[in-house]
Design a protein around this motif. Structure first.
Motif, PDB file in Angstrom:
ATOM      1  N   TRP A  56       0.851  -1.196   0.000  1.00  0.00           N
ATOM      2  CA  TRP A  56       0.000   0.000   0.000  1.00  0.00           C
ATOM      3  C   TRP A  56       0.878   1.234   0.000  1.00  0.00           C
ATOM      4  CZ3 TRP A  56      -4.510  -1.034   3.965  1.00  0.00           C
ATOM      5  CH2 TRP A  56      -5.422  -1.920   3.383  1.00  0.00           C
ATOM      6  N   TYR A  57       0.518   2.180  -0.882  1.00  0.00           N
ATOM      7  CA  TYR A  57       1.288   3.400  -1.069  1.00  0.00           C
ATOM      8  C   TYR A  57       0.567   4.568  -0.422  1.00  0.00           C
ATOM      9  CZ  TYR A  57       3.387   0.380  -4.533  1.00  0.00           C
ATOM     10  OH  TYR A  57       3.996  -0.677  -5.146  1.00  0.00           O
ATOM     11  N   PHE A  58       1.311   5.372   0.307  1.00  0.00           N
ATOM     12  CA  PHE A  58       0.767   6.549   0.955  1.00  0.00           C
ATOM     13  C   PHE A  58       1.614   7.750   0.545  1.00  0.00           C
ATOM     14  CE2 PHE A  58      -0.435   2.978   3.567  1.00  0.00           C
ATOM     15  CZ  PHE A  58      -1.758   3.252   3.915  1.00  0.00           C
ATOM     16  N   SER A  59       0.938   8.868   0.279  1.00  0.00           N
ATOM     17  CA  SER A  59       1.640  10.077  -0.152  1.00  0.00           C
ATOM     18  C   SER A  59       1.604  11.133   0.931  1.00  0.00           C
ATOM     19  CB  SER A  59       0.978  10.647  -1.409  1.00  0.00           C
ATOM     20  OG  SER A  59       1.086   9.730  -2.464  1.00  0.00           O
ATOM     21  N   LYS A  60       2.677  11.889   1.005  1.00  0.00           N
ATOM     22  CA  LYS A  60       2.766  12.992   1.957  1.00  0.00           C
ATOM     23  C   LYS A  60       1.641  13.978   1.654  1.00  0.00           C
ATOM     24  CE  LYS A  60       6.412  15.449   4.255  1.00  0.00           C
ATOM     25  NZ  LYS A  60       7.834  15.630   4.325  1.00  0.00           N
ATOM     26  N   GLY A  61       0.920  14.370   2.683  1.00  0.00           N
ATOM     27  CA  GLY A  61      -0.184  15.299   2.504  1.00  0.00           C
ATOM     28  C   GLY A  61      -1.507  14.632   2.181  1.00  0.00           C
ATOM     29  N   LEU A  62      -1.493  13.359   1.816  1.00  0.00           N
ATOM     30  CA  LEU A  62      -2.728  12.629   1.512  1.00  0.00           C
ATOM     31  C   LEU A  62      -2.919  11.447   2.458  1.00  0.00           C
ATOM     32  CD1 LEU A  62      -2.604  12.546  -2.395  1.00  0.00           C
ATOM     33  CD2 LEU A  62      -3.994  14.025  -0.930  1.00  0.00           C
ATOM     34  N   THR A  63      -2.253  11.504   3.599  1.00  0.00           N
ATOM     35  CA  THR A  63      -2.291  10.400   4.553  1.00  0.00           C
ATOM     36  C   THR A  63      -2.605  10.937   5.936  1.00  0.00           C
ATOM     37  OG1 THR A  63      -0.642   9.206   3.263  1.00  0.00           O
ATOM     38  CG2 THR A  63      -0.948   8.500   5.543  1.00  0.00           C
ATOM     39  N   VAL A  64      -3.477  10.227   6.642  1.00  0.00           N
ATOM     40  CA  VAL A  64      -3.799  10.572   8.018  1.00  0.00           C
ATOM     41  C   VAL A  64      -3.176   9.502   8.908  1.00  0.00           C
ATOM     42  CG1 VAL A  64      -5.655  10.898   9.696  1.00  0.00           C
ATOM     43  CG2 VAL A  64      -5.969  11.655   7.326  1.00  0.00           C
ATOM     44  N   ILE A  65      -2.300   9.924   9.818  1.00  0.00           N
ATOM     45  CA  ILE A  65      -1.676   9.000  10.765  1.00  0.00           C
ATOM     46  C   ILE A  65      -2.001   9.501  12.161  1.00  0.00           C
ATOM     47  CG2 ILE A  65       0.456   7.948  11.568  1.00  0.00           C
ATOM     48  CD1 ILE A  65       1.688   8.551   8.828  1.00  0.00           C
ATOM     49  N   GLU A  66      -2.659   8.647  12.934  1.00  0.00           N
ATOM     50  CA  GLU A  66      -3.078   9.037  14.280  1.00  0.00           C
ATOM     51  C   GLU A  66      -2.777   7.930  15.274  1.00  0.00           C
ATOM     52  OE1 GLU A  66      -7.064  11.589  13.167  1.00  0.00           O
ATOM     53  OE2 GLU A  66      -7.279   9.446  13.524  1.00  0.00           O
ATOM     54  N   ILE A  67      -2.496   8.342  16.499  1.00  0.00           N
ATOM     55  CA  ILE A  67      -2.423   7.384  17.591  1.00  0.00           C
ATOM     56  C   ILE A  67      -3.788   7.429  18.260  1.00  0.00           C
ATOM     57  CG2 ILE A  67      -1.338   6.795  19.790  1.00  0.00           C
ATOM     58  CD1 ILE A  67       1.215   8.149  18.684  1.00  0.00           C
ATOM     59  N   ARG A  68      -4.463   6.286  18.266  1.00  0.00           N
ATOM     60  CA  ARG A  68      -5.810   6.193  18.826  1.00  0.00           C
ATOM     61  C   ARG A  68      -5.793   5.255  20.027  1.00  0.00           C
ATOM     62  NH1 ARG A  68      -9.762   5.720  13.519  1.00  0.00           N
ATOM     63  NH2 ARG A  68      -9.265   7.767  12.655  1.00  0.00           N
ATOM     64  N   GLU A  69      -6.886   5.256  20.749  1.00  0.00           N
ATOM     65  CA  GLU A  69      -6.991   4.401  21.923  1.00  0.00           C
ATOM     66  C   GLU A  69      -8.332   3.681  21.902  1.00  0.00           C
ATOM     67  OE1 GLU A  69      -6.570   4.792  26.747  1.00  0.00           O
ATOM     68  OE2 GLU A  69      -5.669   6.303  25.465  1.00  0.00           O
ATOM     69  N   ASN A  70      -8.303   2.396  22.258  1.00  0.00           N
ATOM     70  CA  ASN A  70      -9.507   1.589  22.345  1.00  0.00           C
ATOM     71  C   ASN A  70      -9.383   0.686  23.559  1.00  0.00           C
ATOM     72  OD1 ASN A  70     -11.904   0.286  21.827  1.00  0.00           O
ATOM     73  ND2 ASN A  70     -11.053  -1.037  20.238  1.00  0.00           N
ATOM     74  N   LYS A  71     -10.273   0.857  24.502  1.00  0.00           N
ATOM     75  CA  LYS A  71     -10.278   0.044  25.720  1.00  0.00           C
ATOM     76  C   LYS A  71      -8.925   0.079  26.429  1.00  0.00           C
ATOM     77  CE  LYS A  71     -13.790  -2.963  23.806  1.00  0.00           C
ATOM     78  NZ  LYS A  71     -14.123  -4.283  23.312  1.00  0.00           N
ATOM     79  N   GLY A  72      -8.341   1.257  26.512  1.00  0.00           N
ATOM     80  CA  GLY A  72      -7.079   1.441  27.220  1.00  0.00           C
ATOM     81  C   GLY A  72      -5.842   1.016  26.460  1.00  0.00           C
ATOM     82  N   SER A  73      -6.005   0.550  25.241  1.00  0.00           N
ATOM     83  CA  SER A  73      -4.870   0.108  24.439  1.00  0.00           C
ATOM     84  C   SER A  73      -4.656   1.084  23.279  1.00  0.00           C
ATOM     85  CB  SER A  73      -5.152  -1.300  23.909  1.00  0.00           C
ATOM     86  OG  SER A  73      -4.082  -1.756  23.145  1.00  0.00           O
ATOM     87  N   LYS A  74      -3.411   1.563  23.118  1.00  0.00           N
ATOM     88  CA  LYS A  74      -3.105   2.503  22.038  1.00  0.00           C
ATOM     89  C   LYS A  74      -2.732   1.754  20.767  1.00  0.00           C
ATOM     90  CE  LYS A  74      -1.762   6.354  24.880  1.00  0.00           C
ATOM     91  NZ  LYS A  74      -0.779   7.389  25.145  1.00  0.00           N
ATOM     92  N   TYR A  75      -3.164   2.322  19.640  1.00  0.00           N
ATOM     93  CA  TYR A  75      -2.797   1.748  18.349  1.00  0.00           C
ATOM     94  C   TYR A  75      -2.572   2.864  17.343  1.00  0.00           C
ATOM     95  CZ  TYR A  75      -7.722   2.429  16.955  1.00  0.00           C
ATOM     96  OH  TYR A  75      -8.949   2.967  16.661  1.00  0.00           O
ATOM     97  N   LEU A  76      -1.850   2.532  16.286  1.00  0.00           N
ATOM     98  CA  LEU A  76      -1.517   3.472  15.222  1.00  0.00           C
ATOM     99  C   LEU A  76      -2.472   3.239  14.062  1.00  0.00           C
ATOM    100  CD1 LEU A  76       0.571   5.654  14.467  1.00  0.00           C
ATOM    101  CD2 LEU A  76       1.918   3.844  13.421  1.00  0.00           C
ATOM    102  N   HIS A  77      -3.133   4.309  13.643  1.00  0.00           N
ATOM    103  CA  HIS A  77      -4.094   4.259  12.541  1.00  0.00           C
ATOM    104  C   HIS A  77      -3.481   5.016  11.360  1.00  0.00           C
ATOM    105  CE1 HIS A  77      -8.110   4.167  10.693  1.00  0.00           C
ATOM    106  NE2 HIS A  77      -7.861   5.407  10.309  1.00  0.00           N
ATOM    107  N   ILE A  78      -3.254   4.307  10.238  1.00  0.00           N
ATOM    108  CA  ILE A  78      -2.688   4.917   9.031  1.00  0.00           C
ATOM    109  C   ILE A  78      -3.736   4.788   7.934  1.00  0.00           C
ATOM    110  CG2 ILE A  78      -0.819   4.879   7.344  1.00  0.00           C
ATOM    111  CD1 ILE A  78       0.877   3.394   9.476  1.00  0.00           C
ATOM    112  N   GLU A  79      -4.233   5.936   7.469  1.00  0.00           N
ATOM    113  CA  GLU A  79      -5.350   5.938   6.521  1.00  0.00           C
ATOM    114  C   GLU A  79      -5.068   6.834   5.327  1.00  0.00           C
ATOM    115  OE1 GLU A  79     -10.101   7.167   6.518  1.00  0.00           O
ATOM    116  OE2 GLU A  79      -9.077   6.754   8.401  1.00  0.00           O
ATOM    117  N   HIS A  80      -5.421   6.333   4.149  1.00  0.00           N
ATOM    118  CA  HIS A  80      -5.368   7.169   2.959  1.00  0.00           C
ATOM    119  C   HIS A  80      -6.442   8.239   3.124  1.00  0.00           C
ATOM    120  CE1 HIS A  80      -5.810   8.376  -1.271  1.00  0.00           C
ATOM    121  NE2 HIS A  80      -4.540   8.026  -1.355  1.00  0.00           N
ATOM    122  N   GLU A  81      -6.136   9.462   2.745  1.00  0.00           N
ATOM    123  CA  GLU A  81      -7.027  10.592   3.003  1.00  0.00           C
ATOM    124  C   GLU A  81      -8.442  10.384   2.459  1.00  0.00           C
ATOM    125  OE1 GLU A  81      -6.312  15.275   2.880  1.00  0.00           O
ATOM    126  OE2 GLU A  81      -6.475  14.380   0.895  1.00  0.00           O
TER     127      GLU A  81
END
Length: 107
Positions: A56-81
């Motif tokens: 999967w290819y992601f481009s600078k400026g067209l990608t959303v990267i967030e640290i999220r939390e679910n039930k006390g556990s942190k995870y990294l969410h990488i999404e195409h815009e």
């Protein structure tokens, strides 16, 4: 080109992929992130799914990267815009540091 070799289990979602529809109604597939390569203007995730290798290819400026939390556990969410595909991975510091420039570019 910088490369990060890693083995992280995650879940990938591809909204329009017909090959994953049969596996789960929500088009979710377990994946193992094997490598991240930075390239000019973006980065590529190299993953292994139950159906084979996925890039999967992601481009600078067209990608959303967030640290999220679910039930006390942190995870990294990488999404195409455009929201057509994303991957959720454990919030691993090696990945976060490697992709830091793309997270900061989001403003």
């Amino acid at each position: 080109m910088e490369t990060l070799e890693i083995k992280l289990k995650g879940v990938a979602v591809d909204v329009f992929s017909h090959e994953w529809i049969d596996e789960d109604v929500l088009n979710r597939s377990p994946v193992v992130l094997e490598k991240i390569e930075k390239r000019k203007g973006g980065f590529t995730l190299f993953m292994r799914s139950v159906t084979g290798a996925v890039e999967w290819y992601f481009s600078k400026g067209l990608t959303v990267i967030e640290i999220r939390e679910n039930k006390g556990s942190k995870y990294l969410h990488i999404e195409h815009e455009d929201g057509q595909y994303w991957v959720d991975l454990p919030a691993d510091n090696r990945v976060i540091n490697f992709l830091k420039e793309f997270m900061e570019d989001q403003g």
